[in-house]
Design a protein around this motif. Structure first.
Motif, short mmCIF file in Angstrom:
data_model
loop_
_atom_site.label_atom_id
_atom_site.label_comp_id
_atom_site.label_asym_id
_atom_site.label_seq_id
_atom_site.Cartn_x
_atom_site.Cartn_y
_atom_site.Cartn_z
N MET A 183 0.84 -1.20 0.00
CA MET A 183 0.00 0.00 0.00
C MET A 183 0.88 1.25 0.00
SD MET A 183 -3.15 0.66 2.58
CE MET A 183 -4.30 1.99 2.36
N LYS A 184 0.44 2.24 -0.78
CA LYS A 184 1.22 3.47 -0.87
C LYS A 184 0.46 4.61 -0.18
CE LYS A 184 3.43 4.38 -4.88
NZ LYS A 184 3.67 4.93 -6.25
N ILE A 185 1.14 5.30 0.74
CA ILE A 185 0.51 6.38 1.50
C ILE A 185 1.21 7.70 1.17
CG2 ILE A 185 -0.10 7.24 3.80
CD1 ILE A 185 0.11 4.31 4.80
N LEU A 186 0.43 8.70 0.78
CA LEU A 186 0.96 10.03 0.50
C LEU A 186 0.77 10.91 1.74
CD1 LEU A 186 2.03 12.20 -1.54
CD2 LEU A 186 -0.33 12.58 -2.18
N VAL A 187 1.87 11.44 2.27
CA VAL A 187 1.82 12.31 3.45
C VAL A 187 2.10 13.74 3.00
CG1 VAL A 187 2.87 12.82 5.70
CG2 VAL A 187 2.57 10.44 4.98
N ALA A 188 1.10 14.61 3.14
CA ALA A 188 1.23 16.00 2.67
C ALA A 188 1.25 16.96 3.85
CB ALA A 188 0.07 16.35 1.73
N ASP A 189 2.33 17.69 4.00
CA ASP A 189 2.43 18.71 5.04
C ASP A 189 3.55 19.66 4.62
OD1 ASP A 189 1.70 18.48 8.48
OD2 ASP A 189 2.86 20.13 7.60
N ASP A 190 3.35 20.96 4.83
CA ASP A 190 4.40 21.90 4.44
C ASP A 190 5.56 21.87 5.44
OD1 ASP A 190 2.34 23.00 6.10
OD2 ASP A 190 3.30 24.95 5.95
#
Lengths: 183, 120
Positions: free
Chosen positions: B1-8
């Motif tokens: 499973m691929k998880i995208l973590v978005a945070d500046d």
């Protein structure tokens, strides 16, 4: 009867200062929760005031709403670097650069600020974290501040109002032709 | 499973990734995005199975990213990890199609509660 101009200008419901909305125990609880989650489970903030060193750094977020102001975290530069290492854990580089430190303490200010905002009357908006020299206290009555120690080092969290604005010189009087235009 | 973590915040991305690991989700591929725009682009190029996104970010906020994704026809599972968890924000997140909203500060238990059932 004629009302004096200042009476006319006074709002019907004056803005409340932060001390009417939040106490130090709430700020301390919010800060402690952020510390435990972000810095580490065993990391404590001890409610003992210490003298901040001369060389400090601050990170803050602005809250704009029924109460408007900033949530400011201030500590010594070395403590800020130690905090950054604690937050990054294994991912911490051998040499920290300013960007890492600004990112880390900005994010702590963001989490503390977000939770302070949640405890205030809304609706409010939360700004992005800013790092630098702390905004000046505009109204000493509108400040809720805690001074604590982390790993023996002093650190302050100040929830401070942005109103009333500081007097600023009118550009008309200072420089009637800012672009050099002549009449 | 691929998880995208978005945070500046790079620091916060590290903390989210570490918390995922502590919560037991340690055998997944992680992709990072540094704002909402980057997250939107990486959903198109990387095809993650889940997006964990901050709300307040420059260029494109998390909620704008989610709305843009849904408008483009993407149904990628999407959850917020944000420093604000007011009822109003939870309602906005849910109305836009988010599965959950984790408020910072969080710990591995918070992650487990939100992610069990989402991550296989």
């Amino acid at each position: 009867m004629t009302l004096a101009p200042e009476s006319v200008a006074r709002p019907a419901h004056p803005r409340q200062v932060i001390t009417a909305l939040m106490d130090e125990a709430t700020v301390e609880a919010i800060a402690n929760e952020a510390w435990t989650a972000l810095v580490g489970e065993d990391e404590l903030l001890v409610p003992v005031p210490g003298d901040l060193p001369a060389d400090t750094v601050s990170a803050w977020v602005d809250v704009v709403g029924p109460w408007t102001g900033s949530v400011v975290l201030t500590t010594g530069r070395q403590t800020a670097a130690d905090l950054t290492r604690a937050l990054l854990g294994e991912a911490a580089p051998e040499l920290l650069d300013h960007e890492d430190v600004a990112d880390a303490i900005g994010e702590i200010a963001n989490v503390v600020g977000g939770n302070v905002k949640a405890a205030l009357p809304g609706p409010s908006t939360l700004g992005l974290p800013v790092v630098g020299e702390a905004p000046v206290v505009r109204n000493p009555e509108d400040v809720c501040r805690i001074d604590v120690l982390w790993r023996g080092q002093p650190l302050a969290v100040s929830v401070q109002g942005a109103l009333p604005p500081l007097p600023t010189p009118s550009p008309v009087h200072d420089n009637p032709h800012p672009n050099g235009a002549s009449l | 499973m691929k998880i995208l973590v978005a945070d500046d915040s790079r620091v916060m991305r590290q903390i989210v990734i570490r918390t995922l690991r502590q919560a037991g989700y340690d055998d997944h591929e992680i992709v990072e995005a540094e704002d909402g725009r980057d997250a939107y682009d990486k959903v198109q190029s990387e095809h993650p199975d889940l997006v964990l996104s901050d709300w307040n970010m420059p260029n494109m906020t998390g909620i704008e990213c989610l709305q843009a994704l849904r408008s483009s026809g993407s149904g990628v599972p999407f959850g917020f990890v944000t420093s604000e968890g007011s009822a109003e924000m939870r309602d906005r997140a849910s109305a836009a199609g988010a599965l959950f909203l984790i408020a910072k500060p969080f710990n591995e238990e918070t992650f487990k509660d939100a992610l069990d059932g989402v991550i296989a």
